[in-house]
Design a protein around this motif. Structure first.
Motif, PDB file in Angstrom:
ATOM      1  N   LEU A  28       0.832  -1.203   0.000  1.00  0.00           N
ATOM      2  CA  LEU A  28       0.000   0.000   0.000  1.00  0.00           C
ATOM      3  C   LEU A  28       0.866   1.253   0.000  1.00  0.00           C
ATOM      4  O   LEU A  28       1.906   1.303   0.660  1.00  0.00           O
ATOM      5  N   ASP A  29       0.408   2.251  -0.752  1.00  0.00           N
ATOM      6  CA  ASP A  29       1.161   3.511  -0.821  1.00  0.00           C
ATOM      7  C   ASP A  29       0.482   4.641  -0.058  1.00  0.00           C
ATOM      8  O   ASP A  29       1.159   5.536   0.440  1.00  0.00           O
ATOM      9  N   VAL A  30      -0.826   4.610  -0.030  1.00  0.00           N
ATOM     10  CA  VAL A  30      -1.578   5.615   0.730  1.00  0.00           C
ATOM     11  C   VAL A  30      -2.561   4.840   1.602  1.00  0.00           C
ATOM     12  O   VAL A  30      -3.337   4.036   1.086  1.00  0.00           O
ATOM     13  N   ILE A  31      -2.477   5.044   2.888  1.00  0.00           N
ATOM     14  CA  ILE A  31      -3.400   4.355   3.801  1.00  0.00           C
ATOM     15  C   ILE A  31      -4.037   5.417   4.686  1.00  0.00           C
ATOM     16  O   ILE A  31      -3.347   6.304   5.187  1.00  0.00           O
ATOM     17  N   THR A  32      -5.366   5.315   4.858  1.00  0.00           N
ATOM     18  CA  THR A  32      -6.038   6.288   5.720  1.00  0.00           C
ATOM     19  C   THR A  32      -6.882   5.571   6.769  1.00  0.00           C
ATOM     20  O   THR A  32      -7.369   4.454   6.546  1.00  0.00           O
ATOM     21  N   TYR A  33      -7.011   6.233   7.895  1.00  0.00           N
ATOM     22  CA  TYR A  33      -7.968   5.746   8.911  1.00  0.00           C
ATOM     23  C   TYR A  33      -8.296   6.893   9.857  1.00  0.00           C
ATOM     24  O   TYR A  33      -7.716   7.978   9.759  1.00  0.00           O
ATOM     25  N   SER A  34      -9.239   6.619  10.730  1.00  0.00           N
ATOM     26  CA  SER A  34      -9.598   7.651  11.708  1.00  0.00           C
ATOM     27  C   SER A  34      -9.571   7.055  13.114  1.00  0.00           C
ATOM     28  O   SER A  34      -9.603   5.842  13.286  1.00  0.00           O
ATOM     29  N   TRP A  35      -9.518   7.938  14.075  1.00  0.00           N
ATOM     30  CA  TRP A  35      -9.316   7.502  15.463  1.00  0.00           C
ATOM     31  C   TRP A  35     -10.537   6.856  16.087  1.00  0.00           C
ATOM     32  O   TRP A  35     -10.449   6.117  17.053  1.00  0.00           O
ATOM     33  N   GLN A  36     -11.725   7.194  15.532  1.00  0.00           N
ATOM     34  CA  GLN A  36     -12.947   6.769  16.232  1.00  0.00           C
ATOM     35  C   GLN A  36     -13.384   5.355  15.909  1.00  0.00           C
ATOM     36  O   GLN A  36     -14.435   4.928  16.343  1.00  0.00           O
ATOM     37  N   LYS A  37     -12.582   4.639  15.140  1.00  0.00           N
ATOM     38  CA  LYS A  37     -12.989   3.271  14.780  1.00  0.00           C
ATOM     39  C   LYS A  37     -12.395   2.258  15.769  1.00  0.00           C
ATOM     40  O   LYS A  37     -12.862   2.163  16.889  1.00  0.00           O
ATOM     41  N   VAL A  38     -11.355   1.541  15.333  1.00  0.00           N
ATOM     42  CA  VAL A  38     -10.883   0.399  16.138  1.00  0.00           C
ATOM     43  C   VAL A  38     -10.352   0.837  17.503  1.00  0.00           C
ATOM     44  O   VAL A  38     -10.435   0.091  18.476  1.00  0.00           O
ATOM     45  N   LEU A  39      -9.841   2.033  17.608  1.00  0.00           N
ATOM     46  CA  LEU A  39      -9.290   2.474  18.896  1.00  0.00           C
ATOM     47  C   LEU A  39     -10.318   3.192  19.772  1.00  0.00           C
ATOM     48  O   LEU A  39     -10.004   3.596  20.888  1.00  0.00           O
ATOM     49  N   GLY A  40     -11.515   3.397  19.253  1.00  0.00           N
ATOM     50  CA  GLY A  40     -12.528   4.096  20.055  1.00  0.00           C
ATOM     51  C   GLY A  40     -12.126   5.527  20.379  1.00  0.00           C
ATOM     52  O   GLY A  40     -12.515   6.072  21.412  1.00  0.00           O
ATOM     53  N   GLY A  41     -11.361   6.154  19.495  1.00  0.00           N
ATOM     54  CA  GLY A  41     -10.959   7.551  19.705  1.00  0.00           C
ATOM     55  C   GLY A  41     -12.056   8.513  19.263  1.00  0.00           C
ATOM     56  O   GLY A  41     -13.236   8.138  19.178  1.00  0.00           O
ATOM     57  N   GLU A  42     -11.654   9.736  18.982  1.00  0.00           N
ATOM     58  CA  GLU A  42     -12.624  10.769  18.607  1.00  0.00           C
ATOM     59  C   GLU A  42     -12.566  11.058  17.107  1.00  0.00           C
ATOM     60  O   GLU A  42     -11.538  10.870  16.468  1.00  0.00           O
ATOM     61  N   GLY A  43     -13.673  11.593  16.579  1.00  0.00           N
ATOM     62  CA  GLY A  43     -13.716  11.969  15.167  1.00  0.00           C
ATOM     63  C   GLY A  43     -13.043  13.313  14.933  1.00  0.00           C
ATOM     64  O   GLY A  43     -12.554  13.948  15.865  1.00  0.00           O
TER      65      GLY A  43
END
Ligand SMILES: Cc1ncc(COP(=O)(O)O)c(C=O)c1O
Length: 372
Positions: free
Chosen positions: A181-196
């Motif tokens: 993979l060359d570009v990977i994105t994610y957000s905190w509020q998913k698997v880690l239960g963080g904030e959006g």
């Protein structure tokens, strides 16, 4: 008869997802609040968010991590707007978010040389048709269909194109083959239960080379810009964000990363999600009235677990309402564009005991609705 025990935490939403076990907002280190995010203390926190992420995820040498605006969508769109258009694009989608990226590419960026490979909810497209000398855009885990790629074998190691992967509901819960993979994105509020609010953008050296060698024909808003004078703005990847982030969310993310380390790292967060999925698989195997939307076990998500019931869409709504009214499970209805059913989050922050407690209630609610 009502089941005797309720889940201690009834939060099974697919985003924002349940907070980590033991989470207590009052224990967060808030010394950074009320200070400039560009002061050393703020920058240090943001730098940790980037560098600790790389370390904990075990990213390959040379991969960079940035905190960017507008959650996973912001991260994906800034990447696509900055790098696509240099060559043909193959887009794969099998649920609504992936389809959204295809819309971005065809209707907004209006790229002409685009091959779409799609599949219905619960299934995956034919990966053998993908040309890795084109740019490739796909979602690792389809959050609204509960189907994920089983691996990245279909991606050429020696590809000419870049691979763009929206991995928001996969990172920290599934084995990601970073080198593919060359570009990977994610957000905190998913698997880690963080904030959006904030997105994570991970770039391979090849993605950086694209940024430095290619200028798209369309204008780029300031919040998408990663280069200056044809050079990567390196400081973006060590905590100098484009605009002002929520430092409260940053601190919350650092707390989540600490939790990952404290339980044994990403192998453990993956194992927790796998264990949660197998709890549901055991239940489904014993009950004829409930099925996975993804029939093929090898592509079944261990985070956004999507299920269908032998009930009408109206009856499914009643099941969801009963569980909500009894404070047993919140937010478990299928995504609005997906087939009617349930979507139960099984990511790392879900305690298996809560899932075990939920399942008898699910059976109870099903029978209540079926028999009325
Ligand atoms: C696969 C996928 N992509 C993108 C998004 C949008 O994410 P965000 O709201 O963090 O921008 C989601 C949200 O659930 C998602 O599941």
């Amino acid at each position: 008869m009502l089941p005797s025990q309720k889940p201690v935490t009834p939060n099974f939403s697919s985003g924002p997802c349940a907070k980590r076990p033991g989470y207590d907002v009052s224990t967060l280190d808030l010394t950074v609040l009320g200070r400039s995010h560009r002061a050393p203390i703020g920058k240090e926190a943001l730098k940790s968010a980037c560098l600790d992420t790389a370390k904990i995820l075990g990213l390959p040498e040379g991969y960079r991590v940035a905190v960017v605006p507008a959650s996973d969508t912001g991260a994906m769109e800034m990447a696509m707007w900055s790098m696509l258009g240099e060559r043909p694009v193959d887009v794969l989608y099998w649920e609504s978010f992936g389809q959204g990226w295809a819309t971005d590419i065809t209707k907004q960026l209006q790229l002409k040389d685009v091959n779409i490979h799609s599949a219905d909810y619960g299934q995956l497209p034919d990966f053998s048709k993908v040309n890795c000398d084109h740019d490739v855009v796909f979602t690792w885990n389809g959050t609204t269909s509960g189907a994920r790629v089983p691996n990245a074998d279909w991606i050429d190691t020696n590809r000419e194109g870049l691979t763009f992967c929206d991995a928001t509901s996969a990172v920290f819960a599934q084995d990601i083959e970073w080198q593919k993979l060359d570009v990977i994105t994610y957000s905190w509020q998913k698997v880690l239960g963080g904030e959006g609010g904030h997105g994570m953008l991970i770039l391979s050296p090849k993605a950086v080379a694209r940024l430095e060698s290619y200028t798209p024909s369309w204008p780029l808003p300031k919040i998408f810009r990663m280069t200056k004078g044809g050079k990567l703005i390196e400081s973006l990847f060590t905590g100098a964000t484009i605009n002002t982030p929520s430092m409260l969310c940053v601190v919350d993310y650092l707390d989540a990363l600490n939790w990952v380390e404290s339980i044994g790292g990403v192998n453990e967060t993956i194992a927790r999600a796998n264990n949660n999925l197998s709890t549901i698989e055991d239940f489904v195997a014993k009950h004829a009235w409930i099925e996975f939307l993804a029939k093929d076990k090898t592509v079944r998500s261990n985070t956004s677990v999507c299920l269908t019931l032998d009930l009408s869409p109206e009856q499914v709504k009643s099941v969801i309402k009963l569980l909500d009214d009894n404070a047993v499970a919140y937010d478990i209805g299928a995504y609005r564009d997906a087939p009617a059913g349930l979507r139960i989050w099984c990511g790392a922050t879900i305690e298996n005991s809560n899932l075990v407690a939920l399942l008898p209630w699910l059976e109870w609610a099903y029978k209540e609705v079926k028999n009325t």
